[in-house]
Design an enzyme around this catalytic site. Sequence first.
Site, PDB file in Angstrom:
ATOM      1  N   CYS A  50       0.825  -1.221   0.000  1.00  0.00           N
ATOM      2  CA  CYS A  50       0.000   0.000   0.000  1.00  0.00           C
ATOM      3  C   CYS A  50       0.852   1.262   0.000  1.00  0.00           C
ATOM      4  O   CYS A  50       0.436   2.304  -0.488  1.00  0.00           O
ATOM      5  CB  CYS A  50      -0.897   0.047   1.234  1.00  0.00           C
ATOM      6  SG  CYS A  50      -1.407  -1.537   1.831  1.00  0.00           S
ATOM      7  N   ASP A  82      -1.521  -3.225   8.065  1.00  0.00           N
ATOM      8  CA  ASP A  82      -2.575  -4.013   8.709  1.00  0.00           C
ATOM      9  C   ASP A  82      -2.614  -5.433   8.171  1.00  0.00           C
ATOM     10  O   ASP A  82      -2.896  -6.380   8.894  1.00  0.00           O
ATOM     11  CB  ASP A  82      -3.934  -3.339   8.507  1.00  0.00           C
ATOM     12  CG  ASP A  82      -4.099  -2.195   9.470  1.00  0.00           C
ATOM     13  OD1 ASP A  82      -3.611  -1.100   9.170  1.00  0.00           O
ATOM     14  OD2 ASP A  82      -4.682  -2.406  10.543  1.00  0.00           O
ATOM     15  N   CYS A 123      -3.140   3.608   3.024  1.00  0.00           N
ATOM     16  CA  CYS A 123      -3.357   2.403   3.829  1.00  0.00           C
ATOM     17  C   CYS A 123      -4.320   2.765   4.960  1.00  0.00           C
ATOM     18  O   CYS A 123      -4.662   3.929   5.144  1.00  0.00           O
ATOM     19  CB  CYS A 123      -2.017   1.888   4.342  1.00  0.00           C
ATOM     20  SG  CYS A 123      -2.053   0.236   5.062  1.00  0.00           S
ATOM     21  N   ASP A 124      -4.718   1.752   5.712  1.00  0.00           N
ATOM     22  CA  ASP A 124      -5.829   1.942   6.662  1.00  0.00           C
ATOM     23  C   ASP A 124      -5.653   3.110   7.626  1.00  0.00           C
ATOM     24  O   ASP A 124      -6.603   3.847   7.888  1.00  0.00           O
ATOM     25  CB  ASP A 124      -6.011   0.686   7.514  1.00  0.00           C
ATOM     26  CG  ASP A 124      -6.447  -0.513   6.699  1.00  0.00           C
ATOM     27  OD1 ASP A 124      -6.331  -0.470   5.467  1.00  0.00           O
ATOM     28  OD2 ASP A 124      -6.887  -1.492   7.308  1.00  0.00           O
ATOM     29  N   LYS A 125      -4.489   3.246   8.208  1.00  0.00           N
ATOM     30  CA  LYS A 125      -4.356   4.214   9.299  1.00  0.00           C
ATOM     31  C   LYS A 125      -3.837   5.572   8.850  1.00  0.00           C
ATOM     32  O   LYS A 125      -4.052   6.575   9.534  1.00  0.00           O
ATOM     33  CB  LYS A 125      -3.414   3.662  10.391  1.00  0.00           C
ATOM     34  CG  LYS A 125      -3.884   2.349  10.979  1.00  0.00           C
ATOM     35  CD  LYS A 125      -5.285   2.455  11.537  1.00  0.00           C
ATOM     36  CE  LYS A 125      -5.824   1.120  11.988  1.00  0.00           C
ATOM     37  NZ  LYS A 125      -5.948   0.107  10.928  1.00  0.00           N
ATOM     38  N   CYS A 195      -5.198  -2.672  -0.186  1.00  0.00           N
ATOM     39  CA  CYS A 195      -6.007  -3.895  -0.248  1.00  0.00           C
ATOM     40  C   CYS A 195      -7.291  -3.657  -1.034  1.00  0.00           C
ATOM     41  O   CYS A 195      -8.003  -2.664  -0.817  1.00  0.00           O
ATOM     42  CB  CYS A 195      -6.321  -4.390   1.155  1.00  0.00           C
ATOM     43  SG  CYS A 195      -4.828  -4.891   2.032  1.00  0.00           S
ATOM     44  N   GLU A 447      -7.454  -6.108  15.072  1.00  0.00           N
ATOM     45  CA  GLU A 447      -8.472  -6.572  14.125  1.00  0.00           C
ATOM     46  C   GLU A 447      -8.502  -8.092  14.122  1.00  0.00           C
ATOM     47  O   GLU A 447      -7.459  -8.731  14.182  1.00  0.00           O
ATOM     48  CB  GLU A 447      -8.127  -6.087  12.708  1.00  0.00           C
ATOM     49  CG  GLU A 447      -8.304  -4.613  12.542  1.00  0.00           C
ATOM     50  CD  GLU A 447      -7.992  -4.147  11.129  1.00  0.00           C
ATOM     51  OE1 GLU A 447      -7.426  -4.937  10.342  1.00  0.00           O
ATOM     52  OE2 GLU A 447      -8.310  -2.987  10.822  1.00  0.00           O
ATOM     53  N   SER A 473     -11.318  -6.194  10.700  1.00  0.00           N
ATOM     54  CA  SER A 473     -10.731  -5.646   9.483  1.00  0.00           C
ATOM     55  C   SER A 473     -11.853  -5.322   8.517  1.00  0.00           C
ATOM     56  O   SER A 473     -12.934  -5.916   8.576  1.00  0.00           O
ATOM     57  CB  SER A 473      -9.828  -6.716   8.876  1.00  0.00           C
ATOM     58  OG  SER A 473      -9.741  -6.532   7.487  1.00  0.00           O
TER      59      SER A 473
END
Length: 558
Positions: A50, A82, A123-125, A195, A447, A473
């Site tokens: 990512c 993640d 990315c996620d965070k 993702c 997660e 997640s």
Amino acid sequence: MSLNKFSRTLTQEVTNPAAKAMLYGIGLTPEDMEKAQIGIASTGYEGNPCNMHLNGLSVHVKKGIQENGMVGLIFHTIGVSDGMTNGNEGMSYSLPSRDIIADSIENVVGAQWYDGVIAVVGCDKNMPGAMMALARLNRPGMLVYGGTIRSGNYKGEKLDIVSAFEALGKKYAGTISDEDYEGVIRNSIPGAGACGGMYTANTMASSMEAMGLVLPNSSSYPATHEGKKAECLAIGAAMKVLLEKNICPRDIMTRHAFENAMTVVMALGGSTNAVLHYLAIAHSAGVEFTLKDIQDISDRTPLMADLKPSGKYYMEDVLAIGGMPAILKYLWKEGYLHGECLTVTGKTMAENLTDAPDLDFDAQKIIFPKSKALKSSGHIQVLYGNLATEGAIAKITGKEGERFEGLAKVCDREEDVMEFLSKGEIKAGHVVVIRNEGPKGGPGMPEMLKPTSALMGAGLGNSVAMITDGRFSGGTHGFVVGHVTPEAQEGGNIALVKDGDKITIDAVDNKIILHVSDEELAERRKLWKPKVSPHTSGVLRKYIKNVASASLGCVTDL
Ligand code: FES
């Protein structure tokens, strides 16, 4: 109006000669001293698909900034994958990384007197972290999404990160050969990008486009698409407009913009992590936005997308149907979005969408019209009851049913699930309770993708429910309830559940009930003690001391 409102402290004030000397030292010219300075926060690093291309995108952003008469200065922040930390202790560092990213961007821009900030994220965070920083700083700024990954392929089957997790469940169930298992692992991730389903990264990317914090289509260009580079180069001109008009993040991040963001999360079947993140971002922006508001949005927004994890399509497929602008246009025309919200183009959402393409409901099957919605309300439901007096978040797309009653199978830690599963101790009808995984207990509210994927892979996805004080997640699907508050570590009733207790989860009446009397719970409480944390110093210790509950977005600056 001068565009170097902040940086002039260093470049113009006679009392800061050393700062000016240092700016000459990095190669700036006397002309540059008159220009606005834009901090470009790259969240790139080599260790994660990512993030691996974000430093490269930042260079294009810088080029666009320089071409528009500003000084672009790239700096970096941290990241946690993640995908790699799911199911292992690395996950404890993931949610804390959101706040470290927010703190670090705020810190650099504040200290270095940048006039604006552009965050290159993927990315996620890093998306919520950067949004929190922009809201706190409230200097002109925007984000650029690094883009979704392309899907992988093995023996003709499309794959993504969740395929790799679910392969483990199939291995336990004996339904995959060793060769195919290795084939899936080797081919799930073909290169750069976040993702690929409507998991947390794509959820945050689409909803931040709905919030007006990125240029139109930022969330739909895959990482390797030419449009991504063009978007980065176009940022310079857009940034100039923001500076000239002095449009600041809090002008964009209004209450209505938060409603737009969460509406898109609901319509597209996005990740439950968006709940945590938008509560936290609203806190940073000084906007009143609570779990009740999120439930209200869920009540009025149908689930209209057939996207993974519960659906069929990937984010890479969205560009071909007109991209996010086409989806936003449909939602706006149908009255789900507030069109008057200002965006980083300097125009309103409605103005941006006027020329966007229309969704063709005959030609594409990713987004359904509201008359054929998959569910008449949102898939994210806020539940209350004696198991979650301050709230819990259910992710129920309706495919799993909307009500589950079963007997508790208690796991005092995430790892127990895999152990019980491998021994065949988790059976149809169980409510798997995973506790001590909250913001303080986990710590970091890990997660539970590994357990949910393993249950799916083992064929128990439709016959077992899972509840936890941890989180899920964006890749998780199945009958799952997370964010149970108060968490076990704080003495929530989830700490008192025993094997065989009856539990009811009702996503229609929004209830989560442990069928144990108050008297019995009081007796059990006398024997309960909080877990002793092994984290006695360092970043996780700081996090445990500062983090607020999941129902408040796990913020660390209350
Ligand atoms: Fe970055 Fe999944 S690990 S989006």
